[in-house]
Design a protein around this motif. Structure first.
Motif, PDB file in Angstrom:
ATOM      1  N   UNK A 130       0.849  -1.216   0.094  1.00  0.00           N
ATOM      2  CA  UNK A 130       0.115   0.090   0.117  1.00  0.00           C
ATOM      3  C   UNK A 130       0.810   1.191   0.146  1.00  0.00           C
ATOM      4  N   UNK A 131       0.667   2.368  -0.811  1.00  0.00           N
ATOM      5  CA  UNK A 131       1.118   3.665  -0.746  1.00  0.00           C
ATOM      6  C   UNK A 131       0.385   4.613  -1.093  1.00  0.00           C
ATOM      7  N   UNK A 132       0.434   5.490   0.005  1.00  0.00           N
ATOM      8  CA  UNK A 132      -0.570   6.668   0.227  1.00  0.00           C
ATOM      9  C   UNK A 132      -0.546   7.430  -1.203  1.00  0.00           C
ATOM     10  N   UNK A 150       6.842   6.893  -8.826  1.00  0.00           N
ATOM     11  CA  UNK A 150       7.839   6.207  -9.710  1.00  0.00           C
ATOM     12  C   UNK A 150       8.730   5.109  -8.807  1.00  0.00           C
ATOM     13  N   UNK A 151       9.017   5.360  -7.742  1.00  0.00           N
ATOM     14  CA  UNK A 151       9.756   4.340  -7.049  1.00  0.00           C
ATOM     15  C   UNK A 151       8.913   3.309  -6.576  1.00  0.00           C
ATOM     16  N   UNK A 152       7.652   3.363  -6.320  1.00  0.00           N
ATOM     17  CA  UNK A 152       6.801   2.174  -5.795  1.00  0.00           C
ATOM     18  C   UNK A 152       6.371   1.344  -7.110  1.00  0.00           C
ATOM     19  N   UNK A 196      -1.240  -4.483  -5.233  1.00  0.00           N
ATOM     20  CA  UNK A 196      -0.872  -3.109  -5.091  1.00  0.00           C
ATOM     21  C   UNK A 196      -1.888  -2.044  -4.675  1.00  0.00           C
ATOM     22  N   UNK A 197      -2.126  -1.598  -3.724  1.00  0.00           N
ATOM     23  CA  UNK A 197      -3.282  -0.562  -3.615  1.00  0.00           C
ATOM     24  C   UNK A 197      -2.824   0.787  -3.345  1.00  0.00           C
ATOM     25  N   UNK A 198      -3.536   1.866  -3.886  1.00  0.00           N
ATOM     26  CA  UNK A 198      -3.115   3.344  -3.489  1.00  0.00           C
ATOM     27  C   UNK A 198      -4.327   4.166  -3.507  1.00  0.00           C
ATOM     28  N   UNK A 199      -4.339   4.743  -2.426  1.00  0.00           N
ATOM     29  CA  UNK A 199      -5.619   5.585  -2.533  1.00  0.00           C
ATOM     30  C   UNK A 199      -5.780   7.037  -2.925  1.00  0.00           C
ATOM     31  N   UNK A 200      -7.084   7.519  -3.278  1.00  0.00           N
ATOM     32  CA  UNK A 200      -7.106   8.739  -3.675  1.00  0.00           C
ATOM     33  C   UNK A 200      -7.843   9.590  -2.544  1.00  0.00           C
ATOM     34  N   UNK A 201      -7.267  10.476  -1.932  1.00  0.00           N
ATOM     35  CA  UNK A 201      -7.832  11.397  -1.063  1.00  0.00           C
ATOM     36  C   UNK A 201      -8.738  12.252  -1.669  1.00  0.00           C
ATOM     37  N   UNK A 202     -10.081  12.265  -1.762  1.00  0.00           N
ATOM     38  CA  UNK A 202     -10.803  13.020  -2.378  1.00  0.00           C
ATOM     39  C   UNK A 202     -11.822  13.695  -1.487  1.00  0.00           C
ATOM     40  N   UNK A 203     -11.546  13.939  -0.216  1.00  0.00           N
ATOM     41  CA  UNK A 203     -12.201  14.926   0.678  1.00  0.00           C
ATOM     42  C   UNK A 203     -11.243  15.317   1.671  1.00  0.00           C
ATOM     43  N   UNK A 254       2.158  -6.492   3.924  1.00  0.00           N
ATOM     44  CA  UNK A 254       3.794  -6.521   3.951  1.00  0.00           C
ATOM     45  C   UNK A 254       4.402  -5.245   3.754  1.00  0.00           C
ATOM     46  N   UNK A 255       4.124  -4.370   2.894  1.00  0.00           N
ATOM     47  CA  UNK A 255       4.715  -3.282   2.695  1.00  0.00           C
ATOM     48  C   UNK A 255       3.907  -1.929   2.615  1.00  0.00           C
TER      49      UNK A 255
END
Ligand SMILES: [Zn+2]
Length: 480
Positions: A25-27, A44-46, A62-69, A220-221
């Motif tokens: 997971x990456x912010x 680019x790194x992740x 691989x999950x990455x969120x979108x902060x839309x509020x 894991x990461x």
């Protein structure tokens, strides 16, 4: 494979929860503006790390969120005189467009915060039941001192934090260290229903809820920039582990930041350049190389000179690839490698190819040292340029091997995948192609089809395909 784990401050052997599978997971971005070139570093790194894990045989989720509020979105909406959801929509779309231009593959799952509000409300209810959160007039706060491990990621002690904490006017919290999980609605702000009245979730909470929903209670990461270690990631750990009683994340990976004249590049300091502008100027491979030619835990400086240097470095490799490709042109499919038929120099060169592959993998396996990997590749470039000058006919298959080596080793980093004659994305290249298309169309109007076909065929050979549609000619790269 080894990673430096921010949590333990040690280089550790990588052992995922489930052998052969990696959950990561990456912010993601807060979508209130285009992202700047410094923000592109973790993306680019992740992306590269994910590709590399796959290259090494792992199955990656691989999950990455979108902060839309968020406050920033609300402020932007006021400034642009549109609604917060329109701001979020506009910049979410721009975010994915820019990622594509950078060659960043979309994450497998990309949840938006506003799509997971009921899950967040449920999570807060559980924390309240456990005594880890409390309500004050429609706001919910996390009770920091209740979580014994607070500070373990950022290595901050509760006492130091307490001493430095600012007590705000109209303070409603039990303790200045407590942070908001839920914010009661203010007039004109987006809001959702909850047992505590209308409101919206806090940023830290979003990441805990979305990551565990998708990847499980222990994954894991978890990645992000060092600027997120405190308080964001510290708070994610506190919320998540208070709720589940289990370790939240095994390996915390943090990239250092991009500086400009000694200061962190940031929107608030106003010292930034938009990624989309830099991509248009230098092309995506130059930017990927710019970041990946340094270790991700090294701070980096930004300047146009440095990007121009990166562009030249990438061009040096493409020059070699172009030379190799022209030497095996038209016969690449017939060049079968038979080590017994090689000259002595050829045998040495084959050994060098194998050594390059091995050392490259060793570098990347060691805390994803892509800088070391690039060094290995450039050593090879030097040798290959010498070898190809006087190559014996029996050694020609090695030139194809060398070409394939760059494709193979470049793929995890999103480098060296273009046709050797063309690097994508640069502005001047785009103009040249448009000029040729214009020229070809002029020739067709004059019925000079032999010449117009020649342009089309030559472009095709360079890896650029033209398609005539209605009254327009579109072009694209031929993927190999
Ligand atoms: Zn986060």
């Amino acid at each position: 494979m080894k990673f430096y784990n921010t949590l333990t401050k040690k280089l550790e052997d990588f052992q995922p929860v489930e052998p052969g599978r990696v959950k990561m997971y990456v912010c993601g971005p807060t979508v209130y503006d285009y992202f700047h070139i410094g923000n592109a570093r973790p993306f680019i790194l992740f992306d590269s790390l994910r590709r590399y894990l796959e290259h090494r045989g792992y199955k990656v989720l691989y999950a990455q969120n979108v902060t839309d509020v968020d406050d920033k979105i609300i402020n932007r909406a006021t400034a642009e005189k549109i609604s917060p959801s329109e701001v979020a929509q506009k910049y979410t779309q721009a975010y994915f467009e820019d990622l594509e231009k950078l060659g960043v593959r979309p994450a497998n799952i990309q949840p938006k915060a506003t799509e997971k509000i009921p899950e967040m409300v449920k999570f807060i209810e559980q924390l309240i039941q456990k005594g880890s959160a409390y309500e004050v007039k429609g706001d919910i706060f996390f009770r920091v001192k209740r979580f014994k491990g607070y500070g373990k990621l950022s290595k901050k002690s509760i006492d130091d934090l307490q001493a430095g904490a600012r007590v705000e006017v109209n303070e409603q919290k039990e303790d200045p260290l407590d942070f908001a999980l839920w914010k009661g609605a203010k007039p004109g702000e987006p809001h959702w229903p909850s047992p505590w009245g209308e409101g919206r979730p806090g940023w830290h909470l979003e990441c805990s809820v979305m990551s565990m929903e998708i990847l499980g209670e222990t994954f894991d990461i978890h990645g992000g920039g060092t600027d997120l270690i405190f308080p964001h990631h510290e708070n994610e750990i506190a919320q998540s582990e208070s709720n589940t009683g289990k370790p939240f994340v095994r390996y915390w990976l943090h990239n250092e930041l991009l500086n400009i004249q000694g200061e962190k590049m940031s929107k608030s300091l106003g010292n930034f350049e938009y990624a989309r502008d830099i991509i248009a100027q230098y092309g995506r491979e130059a930017i990927r190389y710019f970041y990946l030619s340094k270790h991700y835990r090294s701070p980096m400086g930004f300047s146009h000179d440095l990007l121009a240097d990166s562009k030249r470095a990438v061009e040096r490799i493409y020059n070699l690839l172009e030379g190799l490709a022209s030497q095996v042109k038209g016969q690449a499919d017939d060049l079968k490698l038979d080590p017994k038929k090689l000259s002595d120099a050829g045998k040495d060169f084959l050994a060098l190819i194998e050594k390059t592959r091995e050392e490259y993998i060793q570098s990347l396996d060691n805390d994803f040292n892509t800088a070391g990997g690039m060094g290995v590749l450039f050593e090879f470039v030097k040798e290959a340029n010498i070898f190809r000058q006087n190559v014996a006919p029996s050694d020609l298959p090695l030139l194809k091997e060398a070409l394939d080596l760059f494709r193979e080793l470049g793929e995890p980093l999103g480098l060296f995948q273009e046709s050797p004659w063309m690097q994508s994305g640069s502005e001047s290249q785009e103009k040249l192609i448009q000029l040729l298309i214009q020229l070809r169309n002029d020739l067709r109007v004059k019925k000079e089809f032999q010449l117009s076909d020649k342009i089309r065929n030559q472009l095709q050979e360079m890896g650029i395909e033209l398609k005539d549609k209605d009254n327009e000619t579109l072009w694209s790269y031929v993927r190999k």
